[in-house]
Design an enzyme around this catalytic site. Structure first.
Site, short mmCIF file in Angstrom:
data_model
loop_
_atom_site.label_atom_id
_atom_site.label_comp_id
_atom_site.label_asym_id
_atom_site.label_seq_id
_atom_site.Cartn_x
_atom_site.Cartn_y
_atom_site.Cartn_z
N THR A 14 88.40 -5.45 38.17
CA THR A 14 88.62 -5.80 39.81
C THR A 14 87.05 -6.29 40.19
OG1 THR A 14 87.74 -3.54 40.44
CG2 THR A 14 90.04 -3.51 39.85
N CYS A 15 86.95 -6.52 41.55
CA CYS A 15 85.41 -7.07 41.97
C CYS A 15 84.31 -5.93 41.72
CB CYS A 15 85.70 -7.59 43.39
SG CYS A 15 86.24 -6.17 44.65
N SER B 275 85.73 4.60 43.97
CA SER B 275 85.59 3.71 44.78
C SER B 275 84.23 3.36 45.53
CB SER B 275 86.87 3.16 45.43
OG SER B 275 87.85 3.30 44.34
N GLU C 98 89.96 4.65 48.70
CA GLU C 98 91.03 3.23 48.98
C GLU C 98 92.17 3.33 48.11
OE1 GLU C 98 91.03 0.40 47.17
OE2 GLU C 98 89.33 0.80 45.74
N ALA C 99 93.19 2.64 48.64
CA ALA C 99 94.49 2.84 48.04
C ALA C 99 94.59 1.54 46.92
CB ALA C 99 95.47 2.87 48.89
N GLN C 100 93.82 0.39 47.24
CA GLN C 100 94.09 -0.72 46.53
C GLN C 100 93.98 -0.55 44.98
OE1 GLN C 100 91.55 -4.08 47.97
NE2 GLN C 100 92.83 -5.75 46.74
N GLN D 231 95.88 -2.12 41.58
CA GLN D 231 95.01 -2.71 40.79
C GLN D 231 95.22 -2.42 39.30
OE1 GLN D 231 91.40 -2.82 42.69
NE2 GLN D 231 91.59 -4.85 43.40
N GLY E 279 91.05 -18.91 49.28
CA GLY E 279 91.79 -18.30 48.45
C GLY E 279 93.24 -17.68 49.43
N GLY F 70 94.95 -14.70 47.76
CA GLY F 70 95.26 -13.56 47.02
C GLY F 70 95.27 -12.31 47.96
#
Length: 432
Positions: free
Chosen positions: A55-56, A113, A118-120, A124, A193, A195
């Site tokens: 991830t980022c 995180s 956070e749920a993202q 991922q 982008g 995404g």
């Protein structure tokens, strides 16, 4: 079976170093194949299980095999990123056994995180698991680890308030823009982008009703779909340098391995804007915007690491929820390690159960083959069934009965208690 993991994240490595180890989702399958081949040669066990979460904010490798190979895994990752193993080691973390489970559960639950809760990250991680499955790199052990990670994360979110009042990266970008511009309804904003991260950012900015909104993307079809949702326009990525000056704010997050907005393009845009300020957010890892841009006057450029102080402001009030979440994770780790212990070839019950099943199947096959021969000779069916049942019974009891007669009196007494508990369970429960 051993499990191990290593990784880098926003707390251990700077943005530019993390960018060297960022893998796009379509790169995962071939990357996993190369990793498995490398680990198979190092451990002499070709069936090493692997998964990569990228991830980022993090890149992590999870592995399971007959024996751990942390050093080799680190060397492989260092080579893939073009850095020395010593440099990577100084910015990474390595984990084994229960620490792997604890870390995976904390990551899935949002406790590790940049944005607490956070749920993202859960989505991922699920994408990473699907990619590993598609590549044929996932086996029983890692599958169990990740499925339990998802279950723990679900329990954490439903049983605690870990996600309450969580400030996302996208929301943080809106806050910063609001500090620069007096009225967000008067700004023109460009998203580079199409995404998931850009979709989240566009959702937050669109809620402020900006004067105009545009999406720049390599493929117009994906960009048009997102632009139509927010009533914006779409443009090709190739047109970006000529139109950059039109926008007051730029939010970029693509999967490009090289920057797509260079210093020269921004300098030309500022000149056309007569140096009116530009707000820029680079959410990509590796960077989409050249870092030198930040030094320009009238440019306010923020990266994912710059947003950390904004998104962490609400975390102190959620420490009680963190403690509750850690308790849930503790229980999950104990359960996973119990499952691992059961499967251990030394002292584990699963290998023994498998051996017992294999022996029973062998006896069953022998007796069925004998019964088929008797039937083919025309023997009475009742007699054949009687012989089949007696043959199975004798084979299954022979070893046990032999043990009852072996050893001294104390040994026979202990064996008798064990056999009674195993074979006469209904009588012992009823008190007979």
């Amino acid at each position: 079976m051993a499990v191990w993991a290593l990784g880098i994240n926003h707390t251990t490595a700077p943005l530019d170093l993390r960018g060297r180890f960022a893998f796009a989702i379509d790169q995962i399958a071939p990357t996993l194949q190369g990793l498995r081949q490398s680990l198979g040669g190092a451990t002499r066990h070709p069936q090493v299980e692997t998964a990569i979460l990228s991830t980022c904010n993090r890149t992590e490798i999870y592995c399971a095999g007959q024996q751990p190979a942390l050093d080799h895994t680190l060397d492989w990752l260092a080579h893939s990123g073009g850095v020395s193993p010593s440099l990577l080691r100084s910015h990474s973390y390595t984990l084994e056994e229960s620490l792997v489970a604890r870390h995976a559960f904390r990551v899935a639950s949002g406790l590790d995180s940049m944005v607490l809760g956070e749920a993202q990250i859960l989505g991922q991680m699920k994408d990473a698991v699907r990619a590993a499955e598609t590549a044929g790199a996932l086996g029983t052990t890692l599958n169990q680890l990740f499925q339990r990670s998802f279950a723990v994360a679900k329990e954490v979110r439903t049983s605690t308030e870990i996600g309450a009042h969580s400030i996302s990266m996208a929301a943080a970008a809106v806050r910063l823009a609001g500090q620069l511009f007096e009225d967000l309804t008067e700004i023109r904003i460009l998203f580079v982008g199409a995404g998931e991260m850009i979709e989240l950012a566009a959702t937050h900015f669109a809620a402020k009703n900006p004067k105009s909104l545009a999406i720049a993307n390599r493929t117009l079809e994906r960009g048009e779909k997102l632009a139509s949702r927010f009533g914006g326009e779409v443009m090709r990525l190739a047109d970006l340098p000529d139109r950059l000056h039109e926008f007051d704010a730029v939010v970029s997050c693509t999967a490009s391995s090289l920057p797509i907005i260079g210093l020269g393009a921004v300098e030309r845009a500022l000149k056309k804007r007569r140096h009116r300020p530009m707000f820029m957010v680079d959410l990509a890892v590796p960077r989409d915007i050249e870092p030198e841009v930040k030094a320009l006057e009238d440019i306010y450029l923020y990266t994912v690491d710059d947003l950390a102080s904004v998104v962490q402001t609400a975390q102190a009030s959620r420490q009680a929820a963190v403690a509750q979440a850690e308790a849930i994770i503790d229980a999950g780790v104990q359960s996973f390690m119990h499952w691992m212990d059961q499967r251990s070839p030394v002292g584990g019950v699963v290998p023994l159960i498998q051996q017992i099943h294999a022996q029973a199947d062998e006896w069953r096959a022998l007796e069925i083959a004998r019964a088929k021969k008797l039937i083919a000779r025309g023997e009475d069916m009742d007699a054949v069934l009687e012989a089949l049942s007696r043959g199975l019974t004798q084979k299954m009891l022979h070893g046990t009965l032999a043990e009852l007669r072996a050893g001294d009196a104390d040994t026979r007494a202990q064996t008798a208690q064990t056999v009674s508990r195993l074979f006469l369970r209904s009588q012992s429960r009823s008190g007979l």
